[in-house]
Scaffold this motif. Structure first.
Motif, short mmCIF file in Angstrom:
data_model
loop_
_atom_site.label_atom_id
_atom_site.label_comp_id
_atom_site.label_asym_id
_atom_site.label_seq_id
_atom_site.Cartn_x
_atom_site.Cartn_y
_atom_site.Cartn_z
N UNK A 1 15.30 -1.04 -7.43
CA UNK A 1 16.13 0.37 -7.56
C UNK A 1 16.98 1.06 -5.65
N UNK A 2 18.10 -0.04 -5.35
CA UNK A 2 18.86 -1.13 -6.20
C UNK A 2 17.77 -2.58 -5.76
N UNK A 3 18.19 -3.59 -6.69
CA UNK A 3 17.91 -4.50 -5.33
C UNK A 3 19.42 -5.69 -4.30
N UNK A 4 20.05 -4.62 -4.16
CA UNK A 4 21.18 -5.13 -3.38
C UNK A 4 22.01 -6.64 -4.05
N UNK A 5 21.74 -7.80 -2.98
CA UNK A 5 21.73 -8.62 -3.58
C UNK A 5 21.05 -9.95 -2.76
#
Length: 386
Positions: A114-118
């Protein structure tokens, strides 16, 4: 996955890993909603006030108290019996946390970044393969973090806003529905994305954070406070952002993935329209008063460069798309901080996709099967063993 449900019973228990701004808000909200929640943080010192109070007080968008089942710096204790583990730490720490989690995970558990980014889910998934985690453990990533929140005091967190829609995807993609079904029991805003390439390449923070920081480095280091968006993004800075965004979109197109442009995202998220990116950002009232960082080496560089820009450039290499603007910002960030981000960031190797063709990458993302260009096939059935 259904054959693993019995080991967790009918209740839905969450482990929230990370007790920063986002972690405290997410854990507090879920506990306030009545779910059993275990809050973990590597540093015990950050947990002292929360442990004394037994939870956190929610302020702002939600008012109430979230009481936790456990507050711990013992990762095994946090994960034991939890159906869903919500990772809420800077993406630069994902790899180390994945290694630390590996011995404690059981079939049927779901890990959501949360979140994973890229490339966050890809990196977690690769670490779990290396550590021989049971394939019954599912890895997923959210495209963005659900709250805008800040810790405002010991055991107190303010939630300013909640996003209406948070796309999430699992690897392999066939497990996304299970993840969404679980998440929506506590967070109805979660919706299915097609796959982790979509969630990874829809990363707008990669465009909006690092370049303005670097191009305003002198202002930051002289202590001249200013708004990151409305004062830090001039027409010239915005042209650099547009060049970076065009490269992100080109990488996505080459991978056969549809993601929106930064301007389209601003319109969808905030209803602002502009003839160019500068005009759109300047007319976005939601960005008013968001201060620039007070030091150059901040998370806009330490997190967004290695975990957002580097993997976008790496995926560009895989599909033969040049990313000169993105590469330039990575190089400048490396010079400014003394960190070789191309070496330290999410490379194709760390995401587990080096040597793949585009078709092989799709097979991996959709089915969890590794197919390499020249060395044959290393397959995972998705149901029993690596």
């Amino acid at each position: 996955m259904s054959r693993y449900l019995s080991r967790f019973g009918r209740g839905l228990r969450f482990a929230v890993l990370g007790a920063g701004n986002g972690g405290q808000a997410l854990a507090g909200y879920l506990a306030w909603r009545g779910f059993p929640v275990r809050l973990y943080n590597r540093s015990a010192a950050r947990l002292e006030a929360i442990r004394e109070r037994g939870g956190v007080k929610l302020e702002g968008r939600f008012e109430g108290f979230g009481r936790f089942e456990a507050v711990t710096s013992d990762l095994g204790e946090a994960l034991r019996g939890a159906r869903v583990a919500l990772v809420v730490i800077p993406a630069s720490g994902h790899r180390a946390l994945a290694r630390a989690m590996a011995p404690h995970l059981a079939p049927g558990q779901v890990v959501v970044l949360n979140p994973g980014r890229t490339g966050g889910a890809l990196e977690f998934y690769q670490v779990f393969r290396e550590q021989e985690v049971h394939p019954g453990v599912t890895v997923a990533e959210a495209q963005t973090f659900i709250f805008a929140s800040r810790v405002v005091g010991p055991g107190r967190v303010r939630v300013f806003e909640i996003k209406h829609r948070v796309p999430v995807a699992a690897i392999p993609a066939g497990r996304t529905r299970t993840v969404v079904r679980l998440m929506r029991r506590g967070l109805s805003e979660f919706v299915p994305a097609a796959h982790v390439l979509e969630t990874s390449l829809a990363n707008i923070g990669a465009i909006f954070h690092p370049a303005p920081t670097l191009m305003n480095a002198a202002r930051i280091e002289t202590g001249a406070g200013f708004d990151h968006y409305h004062e830090g993004i001039s027409p010239a800075v915005a042209r650099v952002l547009e060049a970076m965004d065009a490269e992100r979109l080109a990488v996505a197109r080459a991978l056969g993935t549809r993601v929106v442009s930064a301007r389209e995202w601003l319109q969808a998220a905030y209803g602002v329209v502009g003839s160019d990116l500068y005009t759109a950002i300047a007319s976005c009232s939601a960005y008013s008063g968001i201060s620039a960082p007070d030091e150059v080496n901040n998370r806009y560089l330490s997190e967004d460069v290695p975990a957002s820009l580097v993997p976008i450039a790496a995926l560009g290499q895989l599909v033969g798309v040049a990313t000169p603007a993105i590469n330039a910002i990575v190089e400048l960030a490396s010079l400014a901080t003394g960190v070789d981000f191309f070496a330290a960031g999410r490379t194709l190797e760390r995401m587990g996709v080096a040597g793949m063709t585009v078709d092989g990458l799709w097979q991996y993302v959709l089915r969890g099967e590794k197919i390499f260009a020249a060395s044959g096939k290393e397959a995972y059935s998705g149901s029993g063993a690596w």
